[in-house]
Design a protein around this motif. Structure first.
Motif, mmCIF file in Angstrom:
data_model
loop_
_atom_site.group_PDB
_atom_site.id
_atom_site.type_symbol
_atom_site.label_atom_id
_atom_site.label_comp_id
_atom_site.label_asym_id
_atom_site.label_seq_id
_atom_site.Cartn_x
_atom_site.Cartn_y
_atom_site.Cartn_z
ATOM 1 N N GLU A 280 74.256 132.933 46.208
ATOM 2 C CA GLU A 280 75.906 132.831 46.079
ATOM 3 C C GLU A 280 76.119 131.821 45.106
ATOM 4 O O GLU A 280 76.850 132.318 43.913
ATOM 5 C CB GLU A 280 76.521 132.535 47.253
ATOM 6 C CG GLU A 280 76.645 133.574 48.139
ATOM 7 C CD GLU A 280 77.408 134.847 47.433
ATOM 8 O OE1 GLU A 280 78.407 134.728 46.877
ATOM 9 O OE2 GLU A 280 76.692 135.951 47.596
ATOM 10 N N GLN A 281 75.657 130.555 45.201
ATOM 11 C CA GLN A 281 75.741 129.485 44.060
ATOM 12 C C GLN A 281 75.502 130.025 42.632
ATOM 13 O O GLN A 281 75.978 129.644 41.701
ATOM 14 C CB GLN A 281 75.522 128.166 44.459
ATOM 15 C CG GLN A 281 75.973 127.664 45.876
ATOM 16 C CD GLN A 281 75.550 126.167 46.064
ATOM 17 O OE1 GLN A 281 75.810 125.423 44.879
ATOM 18 N NE2 GLN A 281 75.031 125.861 47.193
ATOM 19 N N VAL A 282 73.964 130.511 42.748
ATOM 20 C CA VAL A 282 73.681 130.905 41.416
ATOM 21 C C VAL A 282 74.496 132.097 40.682
ATOM 22 O O VAL A 282 74.992 131.778 39.299
ATOM 23 C CB VAL A 282 72.310 131.551 41.389
ATOM 24 C CG1 VAL A 282 71.791 131.986 39.999
ATOM 25 C CG2 VAL A 282 71.468 130.239 41.964
ATOM 26 N N LEU A 283 74.952 133.156 41.525
ATOM 27 C CA LEU A 283 75.897 134.173 41.101
ATOM 28 C C LEU A 283 77.008 133.346 40.472
ATOM 29 O O LEU A 283 77.647 133.731 39.352
ATOM 30 C CB LEU A 283 76.224 135.013 42.046
ATOM 31 C CG LEU A 283 74.925 136.017 42.331
ATOM 32 C CD1 LEU A 283 75.119 136.757 43.498
ATOM 33 C CD2 LEU A 283 74.554 136.876 41.130
ATOM 34 N N GLN A 284 77.532 132.383 41.122
ATOM 35 C CA GLN A 284 78.910 131.819 40.961
ATOM 36 C C GLN A 284 78.680 131.061 39.496
ATOM 37 O O GLN A 284 79.597 130.882 38.721
ATOM 38 C CB GLN A 284 79.351 130.806 41.951
ATOM 39 C CG GLN A 284 80.276 131.331 43.079
ATOM 40 C CD GLN A 284 80.582 130.073 43.815
ATOM 41 O OE1 GLN A 284 80.426 129.114 43.792
ATOM 42 N NE2 GLN A 284 80.742 130.772 45.269
ATOM 43 N N VAL B 205 73.071 120.675 38.955
ATOM 44 C CA VAL B 205 72.469 120.777 40.098
ATOM 45 C C VAL B 205 73.117 121.785 41.120
ATOM 46 O O VAL B 205 74.366 121.631 41.321
ATOM 47 C CB VAL B 205 72.252 119.464 40.783
ATOM 48 C CG1 VAL B 205 71.452 119.394 42.074
ATOM 49 C CG2 VAL B 205 71.456 118.454 39.625
ATOM 50 N N ILE B 206 72.472 122.629 41.680
ATOM 51 C CA ILE B 206 72.794 123.302 42.792
ATOM 52 C C ILE B 206 71.918 122.816 44.205
ATOM 53 O O ILE B 206 70.768 122.978 44.174
ATOM 54 C CB ILE B 206 72.598 124.714 42.697
ATOM 55 C CG1 ILE B 206 73.515 125.291 41.700
ATOM 56 C CG2 ILE B 206 72.816 125.419 43.870
ATOM 57 C CD1 ILE B 206 73.213 126.819 41.521
ATOM 58 N N LEU B 207 72.632 122.301 45.284
ATOM 59 C CA LEU B 207 72.117 121.807 46.321
ATOM 60 C C LEU B 207 71.852 122.836 47.322
ATOM 61 O O LEU B 207 73.179 123.030 47.717
ATOM 62 C CB LEU B 207 72.458 120.416 46.649
ATOM 63 C CG LEU B 207 71.984 119.373 46.177
ATOM 64 C CD1 LEU B 207 72.726 117.918 46.420
ATOM 65 C CD2 LEU B 207 70.344 119.080 46.029
ATOM 66 N N SER B 208 71.133 123.109 47.850
ATOM 67 C CA SER B 208 71.245 124.378 49.032
ATOM 68 C C SER B 208 69.597 124.327 49.569
ATOM 69 O O SER B 208 68.624 124.216 49.081
ATOM 70 C CB SER B 208 71.329 125.502 48.739
ATOM 71 O OG SER B 208 71.444 126.408 49.852
ATOM 72 N N SER B 209 69.584 124.549 50.822
ATOM 73 C CA SER B 209 68.113 124.860 51.615
ATOM 74 C C SER B 209 68.178 126.088 52.251
ATOM 75 O O SER B 209 67.332 126.579 52.601
ATOM 76 C CB SER B 209 67.906 123.642 52.693
ATOM 77 O OG SER B 209 69.108 123.743 53.768
ATOM 78 N N ASP B 210 69.304 126.907 51.738
ATOM 79 C CA ASP B 210 69.312 128.232 52.474
ATOM 80 C C ASP B 210 69.428 129.216 51.376
ATOM 81 O O ASP B 210 70.238 129.201 50.339
ATOM 82 C CB ASP B 210 70.618 128.281 53.298
ATOM 83 C CG ASP B 210 71.185 129.879 53.722
ATOM 84 O OD1 ASP B 210 71.741 130.174 53.003
ATOM 85 O OD2 ASP B 210 70.150 130.226 54.744
ATOM 86 N N ALA B 211 68.467 130.158 51.265
ATOM 87 C CA ALA B 211 68.456 131.405 49.912
ATOM 88 C C ALA B 211 69.446 132.095 49.813
ATOM 89 O O ALA B 211 69.959 132.173 48.592
ATOM 90 C CB ALA B 211 66.902 132.106 50.375
ATOM 91 N N GLU B 212 70.344 132.490 50.942
ATOM 92 C CA GLU B 212 71.388 133.225 50.754
ATOM 93 C C GLU B 212 72.367 132.591 50.166
ATOM 94 O O GLU B 212 72.986 132.930 49.040
ATOM 95 C CB GLU B 212 71.635 133.879 52.075
ATOM 96 C CG GLU B 212 72.439 135.133 52.128
ATOM 97 C CD GLU B 212 72.033 136.198 50.960
ATOM 98 O OE1 GLU B 212 72.951 136.543 50.056
ATOM 99 O OE2 GLU B 212 70.703 136.371 50.825
ATOM 100 N N VAL C 79 76.217 137.256 37.496
ATOM 101 C CA VAL C 79 75.372 137.949 36.820
ATOM 102 C C VAL C 79 73.790 137.949 37.141
ATOM 103 O O VAL C 79 72.950 138.869 37.614
ATOM 104 C CB VAL C 79 75.271 137.959 35.064
ATOM 105 C CG1 VAL C 79 73.949 138.749 34.412
ATOM 106 C CG2 VAL C 79 76.292 138.430 34.274
ATOM 107 N N GLY C 80 73.742 136.419 37.306
ATOM 108 C CA GLY C 80 72.165 136.039 38.026
ATOM 109 C C GLY C 80 71.742 135.203 36.593
ATOM 110 O O GLY C 80 72.229 135.539 35.550
#
Ligand SMILES: [Zn+2]
Ligand SMILES: [Zn+2]
Length: 344
Positions: A221-225, A210-217, A230-231
């Protein structure tokens, strides 16, 4: 029989109505469990173009055949069944091209009225999209057949590989069903991007990170990490919010696929960065509904216990509590609720 009627947005009534009787080829099912669905909540809050009010409502259900009409083959009264609320005509242009999900009449005779003691299924549904419920499968899980069929339809087109890294946006029932099917297909890395902490546990329970975030930017970052910079190979948008449709494109890797699964309110528009779509060769897909082959597959997944949908069902209430349950959902509490007839 007792049934819930949706009278106008925000107003439901649990009242005595006439018990339906089956015509030729039809069956009347005694509902054992109905499940809440995002569509029901939307209809309750702001109405629905396909549900002129007052109307019976609720469309996810499982139960036993109480009355079978003349000419029903393969089933008899007393059989435990599961079904989806629509069936294609099999003769229109789209049906002839195996795009039965786009059948011109698919939504016209949608079965409504799962929040009631009895529900009548038209002959086309009985013939094509009704199945026997295995004894080991409980009614609440069997009632997942409709949302699971939608998810199977979307995933079918993806040619998923076990080493794909899949990002799912949203942490509701549809997102969790995606996780269950992807895990069944052997996908190791399934990420869920959510906003609300209390839904995260259900996502973890079905095997997602799970990635928790309400901010797209920050989310990007978290998805890239999480994907070696790569994405995601595949991004599946399940929130149905135009802004999130737009953001979804930015989480995909070059050459990746973005599935726009969640339907947005009609009339809304989105815009995309053309360079991102073209030079990074992003494929956009927007699957809708399901075809009979998807329903058969979803039925197998449930019957053969290949996926376990129990974690999606937050709690069980008697039918008369529907209004309270809709309020809970409105507050964003819980995933899906099971509604059952009063215990005798
Ligand atoms: Zn539904
Ligand atoms: Zn058709």
């Amino acid at each position: 029989m007792l049934a819930h009627l949706l009278l106008e947005p925000g107003k439901i009534d649990y009242r005595e109505v006439e018990t339906p009787a089956p015509g030729p080829g039809e069956v009347v099912v005694r509902v054992s469990t109905a499940l809440t669905c995002g569509t029901d909540l939307k209809a309750f809050l702001r109405g629905h173009p396909k549900m002129p009010m007052p109307t019976l409502f609720g469309h996810e259900f499982a139960g036993d055949i109480a009355f079978a009409g003349r000419g029903v083959r393969g089933f008899r009264e007393g059989d435990a069944i599961m079904a989806v609320p629509t069936a294609p005509c099999k003769t229109c242009y789209y049906c002839r091209r195996q795009q039965e999900n786009l059948c011109v009449t698919i939504m016209d005779n949608m079965v409504l009225g799962a929040y009631a003691e009895y529900i009548k299924l038209p002959a086309a549904v009985v013939e094509t999209n009704m199945f026997r419920k295995e004894g080991a499968l409980d009614y609440a899980e069997a009632a997942l057949l409709e949302p699971l069929s939608c998810v199977v339809h979307g995933i079918e087109k993806l040619k998923i590989r076990p080493d794909d890294r899949v990002l799912i946006i949203g942490a509701g029932a549809i997102s969790l069903l995606h996780v269950l099917v992807l895990k069944h297909l052997g996908v190791r890395d399934v990420l869920i991007l959510g906003r609300r902490n209390y839904r995260a546990q259900a996502a973890v329970d079905v095997g997602a990170n799970v990635i928790l975030s309400s901010d797209a930017e920050d989310a990007r970052e978290q998805v890239l990490q999480a994907t070696d910079s790569v994405g995601a190979d595949v991004v599946i948008e399940c929130t149905g919010q135009p802004q999130v449709w737009e953001e979804a494109v930015h989480y995909a890797r070059r050459g990746g696929t973005v599935v726009l699964f969640g339907g947005c309110p009609s009339g809304t528009r989105v815009s995309f960065d053309t360079a991102r779509l073209h030079y990074d060769q992003i494929t956009l897909m927007s699957p809708f509904h399901f075809a009979p082959r998807d329903v058969r597959k979803a039925h197998r997944l449930l019957s053969e216990r290949r996926i376990d949908g129990r974690s999606l069902i937050t709690a069980t209430y008697e039918f008369e509590k529907l209004h309270d349950v809709l309020s809970l959902l409105q507050q964003g509490q819980g995933i899906k609720y099971a509604l059952v007839p009063p215990s005798q």
